[in-house]
Each structure stands twice: as C-alpha cells, then as structure tokens.
Design a protein around this motif. Sequence first.
Motif, PDB file in Angstrom:
ATOM      1  N   LEU A 118       5.860   3.582   1.071  1.00 16.45           N
ATOM      2  CA  LEU A 118       5.414   2.282   0.584  1.00 16.45           C
ATOM      3  C   LEU A 118       5.363   1.341   1.782  1.00 16.45           C
ATOM      4  O   LEU A 118       6.342   1.205   2.518  1.00 16.45           O
ATOM      5  N   ASN A 119       4.215   0.719   2.011  1.00 20.19           N
ATOM      6  CA  ASN A 119       4.040  -0.185   3.142  1.00 20.19           C
ATOM      7  C   ASN A 119       3.843  -1.608   2.643  1.00 20.19           C
ATOM      8  O   ASN A 119       2.992  -1.849   1.792  1.00 20.19           O
ATOM      9  N   HIS A 120       4.628  -2.535   3.193  1.00 24.12           N
ATOM     10  CA  HIS A 120       4.423  -3.956   2.907  1.00 24.12           C
ATOM     11  C   HIS A 120       3.510  -4.466   4.012  1.00 24.12           C
ATOM     12  O   HIS A 120       3.910  -4.557   5.184  1.00 24.12           O
ATOM     13  N   VAL A 121       2.263  -4.774   3.669  1.00 26.69           N
ATOM     14  CA  VAL A 121       1.244  -5.094   4.660  1.00 26.69           C
ATOM     15  C   VAL A 121       1.586  -6.341   5.479  1.00 26.69           C
ATOM     16  O   VAL A 121       1.508  -6.299   6.714  1.00 26.69           O
ATOM     17  N   PRO A 122       1.974  -7.478   4.865  1.00 24.92           N
ATOM     18  CA  PRO A 122       2.234  -8.664   5.683  1.00 24.92           C
ATOM     19  C   PRO A 122       3.351  -8.478   6.715  1.00 24.92           C
ATOM     20  O   PRO A 122       3.237  -8.941   7.848  1.00 24.92           O
ATOM     21  N   SER A 123       4.437  -7.815   6.357  1.00 22.93           N
ATOM     22  CA  SER A 123       5.562  -7.679   7.283  1.00 22.93           C
ATOM     23  C   SER A 123       5.539  -6.377   8.072  1.00 22.93           C
ATOM     24  O   SER A 123       6.319  -6.206   9.006  1.00 22.93           O
ATOM     25  N   ARG A 124       4.695  -5.443   7.677  1.00 24.25           N
ATOM     26  CA  ARG A 124       4.595  -4.118   8.289  1.00 24.25           C
ATOM     27  C   ARG A 124       5.896  -3.321   8.150  1.00 24.25           C
ATOM     28  O   ARG A 124       6.184  -2.457   8.958  1.00 24.25           O
ATOM     29  N   GLU A 139       0.862  -1.181   0.000  1.00 26.64           N
ATOM     30  CA  GLU A 139       0.000   0.000   0.000  1.00 26.64           C
ATOM     31  C   GLU A 139       0.895   1.226   0.000  1.00 26.64           C
ATOM     32  O   GLU A 139       2.047   1.163   0.420  1.00 26.64           O
ATOM     33  N   TYR A 140       0.326   2.334  -0.436  1.00 25.23           N
ATOM     34  CA  TYR A 140       1.065   3.590  -0.434  1.00 25.23           C
ATOM     35  C   TYR A 140       0.263   4.587   0.377  1.00 25.23           C
ATOM     36  O   TYR A 140      -0.893   4.881   0.041  1.00 25.23           O
ATOM     37  N   SER A 141       0.842   5.073   1.461  1.00 28.09           N
ATOM     38  CA  SER A 141       0.139   6.070   2.264  1.00 28.09           C
ATOM     39  C   SER A 141       1.147   6.971   2.967  1.00 28.09           C
ATOM     40  O   SER A 141       2.228   6.516   3.358  1.00 28.09           O
ATOM     41  N   HIS A 142       0.785   8.229   3.083  1.00 30.14           N
ATOM     42  CA  HIS A 142       1.611   9.238   3.743  1.00 30.14           C
ATOM     43  C   HIS A 142       3.028   9.277   3.171  1.00 30.14           C
ATOM     44  O   HIS A 142       4.001   9.425   3.903  1.00 30.14           O
ATOM     45  N   GLY A 143       3.137   9.104   1.865  1.00 31.78           N
ATOM     46  CA  GLY A 143       4.421   9.204   1.191  1.00 31.78           C
ATOM     47  C   GLY A 143       5.348   8.013   1.379  1.00 31.78           C
ATOM     48  O   GLY A 143       6.532   8.116   1.080  1.00 31.78           O
TER      49      GLY A 143
END
Length: 144
Positions: free
Chosen positions: A40-46, A34-38
């Motif tokens: 890149l977030n990897h959801v499974p590993s956080r 996901e992309y949020s607040h500038g």
Amino acid sequence: MPNMEYAIARGYTLRDLDVGPLIAALRFQPSDFEYSHGALNHVPSRHRFQFDRKGRVTIDAHCGCAVLSVKPEQAAELHSMFQTWRRDYWLPLETNREFASHFAEPNARVRLFRDIRMAWRRFRRQADPVTIPAESVPSATPAE
C-alpha cells in the motif's frame, strides 16, 4: 541546553507509532493511496506499507516514521481497514481501468494491422458468384 520535560499522554509510549491518522486517511481519503507490488503506497508522503498474511505491517519511509513499530492495539484495525479499502475502493477502480483499456483507441500500427486483417477476412468470406442457367430463366419478351 535548557532542562525540558516531556509530557506523554496516558496509554502512549514513545516506542509505538500511532496509526490512527493512517486509518482515517484510508477511510476518508482513499484516492491518496495506491496498491502496487503487494504494498500500500501513500502517494503524498511516499510512505509504503507492507502487510503480511497475519496482518502485521512493515513501514517503509524516508523519514523517522519507519523507526517505530505500529501500536499493537491498532494493528488489527489497520489491517481490517486496509482490506476494506482494497476490496471496496482499489479492486473496483482497477477493474474499471482494465475494462476501459480494452476500448482505448489503438496506435496507428495496430489500426493498420486490424484493417488488413478485416479486409482479408472479408475477402475470404466472399462466395463465388452464383450462375443461373439461361434456360431456367423465363423469357423476358413483352407480351403481345
């Protein structure tokens, strides 16, 4: 403690993080990100990856991954893959979500307000009844 020897593959050092799996995941598992607040977030590993304008990446993780820096020879490829992911996957997904939200069923209060507003508009659009003088209308008496 037993005496241990570490074998390091040629070209690898212990000071650099191999981001090849991240690049492959961006390519083949784009829905894991996901992309949020500038960032890149990897959801499974956080894990969170922050890119600056020059393409350098900062890793924010709750594990030892954040200690190492990205291999310099992989940094450009990672930034390029991130830009491709954002352009080809994330932006169309966000655009479709936003478009769909325009047509979502509103809550009861909003529906009531819209109904009142539309009734008021219909009421204001109604014209006064048209009257026709009786002398201009031909007589409706049966013919003899």
